[in-house]
Scaffold this active site. Structure first.
Site, PDB file in Angstrom:
ATOM      1  N   GLU A 140     101.795 103.574 -26.896  1.00  0.00           N
ATOM      2  CA  GLU A 140     102.460 104.274 -27.620  1.00  0.00           C
ATOM      3  C   GLU A 140     103.629 104.825 -27.182  1.00  0.00           C
ATOM      4  O   GLU A 140     104.380 105.709 -27.632  1.00  0.00           O
ATOM      5  CB  GLU A 140     101.681 105.202 -28.583  1.00  0.00           C
ATOM      6  CG  GLU A 140     100.946 104.834 -29.804  1.00  0.00           C
ATOM      7  CD  GLU A 140     100.099 105.921 -30.649  1.00  0.00           C
ATOM      8  OE1 GLU A 140      99.989 105.592 -31.726  1.00  0.00           O
ATOM      9  OE2 GLU A 140      99.753 107.023 -29.796  1.00  0.00           O
ATOM     10  N   ASP A 270      89.699 105.072 -29.474  1.00  0.00           N
ATOM     11  CA  ASP A 270      90.139 106.162 -28.409  1.00  0.00           C
ATOM     12  C   ASP A 270      88.763 106.811 -27.601  1.00  0.00           C
ATOM     13  O   ASP A 270      88.887 107.081 -26.330  1.00  0.00           O
ATOM     14  CB  ASP A 270      91.028 107.257 -28.841  1.00  0.00           C
ATOM     15  CG  ASP A 270      92.386 106.701 -29.374  1.00  0.00           C
ATOM     16  OD1 ASP A 270      92.700 105.426 -28.952  1.00  0.00           O
ATOM     17  OD2 ASP A 270      92.896 106.989 -30.464  1.00  0.00           O
TER      18      ASP A 270
END
Length: 341
Positions: A140, A270
């Site tokens: 990201e 995550d």
């Protein structure tokens, strides 16, 4: 633990709605709950590592706005040391998340400042890299920033983990080769194979492949060790014959997912990556299998809570749910099914 986990990545402020079902195009459905909190793949993983007991540092970008100030507050609350590139002309990243009655999610993200994290800002953070033993990266952030982080970590001999999420077509082979451990999910794995090996596979079929077939596909990618996460099907681990650095004795193996009461799968990947980084720091000479088992348990347990960073669990949470610990060769406490030998 000796050393630190360094996460270079994204921060997004998450806005999450619970719904009975996802709306059809053009349809409005009534929400059953709302919450806002810290998110972003990088920050989620940093929180996961910190809650697993790792001394954790985060490098990222935020806007000079209310959400950016909230990011600083959230980092302090999580006990994470942050080095922020503050950008006056960019908003802090944000995400809209819908979670249905089955715990599945749909996400829209505006990366904002995350997309402007500068390579020279990353390189300039000398102290965090000097103290890091494990670097954890995602996609990201701009590839240039990822490359700068990997190079800086390599110069200090830190273990370099890349979670290639979300997939970025500008990722190149030279960057992959600098990473020691790759952690794609099925979709990212299929995209990596298409880009770097010219092999087309259906992401939905990855978990059903035999071990030898899946191991052969993993070896087509230029990374010594790969963990393909398979959601409810657990994960698959593959090592190159020349690997040997992560202390496993098997070239490949599967680990099944734990049975839990899932209410929200947001951030489970995550949770896995952050807990894995913390486990590698906690048990530096233990087999990778031991760390993967623990990370999988942390990820599974995170789905019993709502939200992303908010659902990350502690080391003690994992031990309490999955049993007492045994000591490994370093005197550290480890889950019994993950103990060496």
């Amino acid at each position: 633990m000796s050393g630190r986990v360094l996460v270079v990545g994204s921060y997004n402020q998450d806005h999450a709605w619970r719904v009975a079902r996802f709306p059809a195009p053009g349809e409005t459905v009534r929400g059953e709950g709302f919450a806002t909190g810290a998110g972003g793949k990088g920050f989620n993983q940093a929180v996961a590592a910190a809650r697993q007991g790792a001394d954790t540092v985060f490098i990222g970008a935020r806007g000079d706005d209310a959400l950016g100030r909230m990011a600083e507050h959230n980092a302090r609350e999580a006990g994470i040391e942050c080095h922020w590139q503050v950008l006056a002309d960019q908003p802090t990243g944000s995400a809209a998340i819908l979670v249905d009655a089955d715990g599945q999610n749909q996400i829209i993200v505006t990366l904002g400042a995350n997309e402007k994290l500068a390579a020279d800002f990353v390189t300039g953070q000398g102290a965090p890299f000097a103290s890091a033993r494990v670097l954890l990266m995602q996609l990201e952030s701009p590839i240039a920033a990822v490359r700068a982080a990997v190079a800086a970590a390599a110069s200090h001999e830190a273990l370099r983990i890349l979670n290639p999420a979300p997939f970025d077509a500008t990722l190149d082979e030279s960057l992959l080769r600098q990473c020691e451990l790759l952690t794609p999910n099925e979709t990212e794995f299929a995209l990596l194979l298409q880009q770097f090996a010219g092999v087309s596979i259906a992401a939905g079929h990855v978990a059903d492949m035999g071990d030898s077939e899946l191991h052969a596909l993993c070896r087509k990618l230029p990374v010594a060790s790969i963990i393909v996460t398979l959601g409810k099907r657990g994960c698959f681990v593959s090592h190159a014959e020349t690997s040997g650095t992560l202390h496993d004795t098997e070239a490949c193996y599967r680990i099944q997912a734990e049975k839990v009461r899932t209410i929200d799968s947001t951030g489970a990947g995550d949770a896995f990556n952050g807990a894995l980084a913390a486990a590698l720091l906690r048990w530096p000479r233990a087999p990778l299998r031991q760390c993967v088992v623990h990370a999988g348990r942390a990820a599974a347990l995170s789905t019993e809570g709502a939200g992303a960073a908010a659902s990350m669990v502690t080391f003690e949470d994992v031990v309490e749910r999955f049993g007492d610990n045994h000591e490994d060769q370093n005197g550290s406490r480890v889950p019994p099914s993950a103990a060496p030998g």
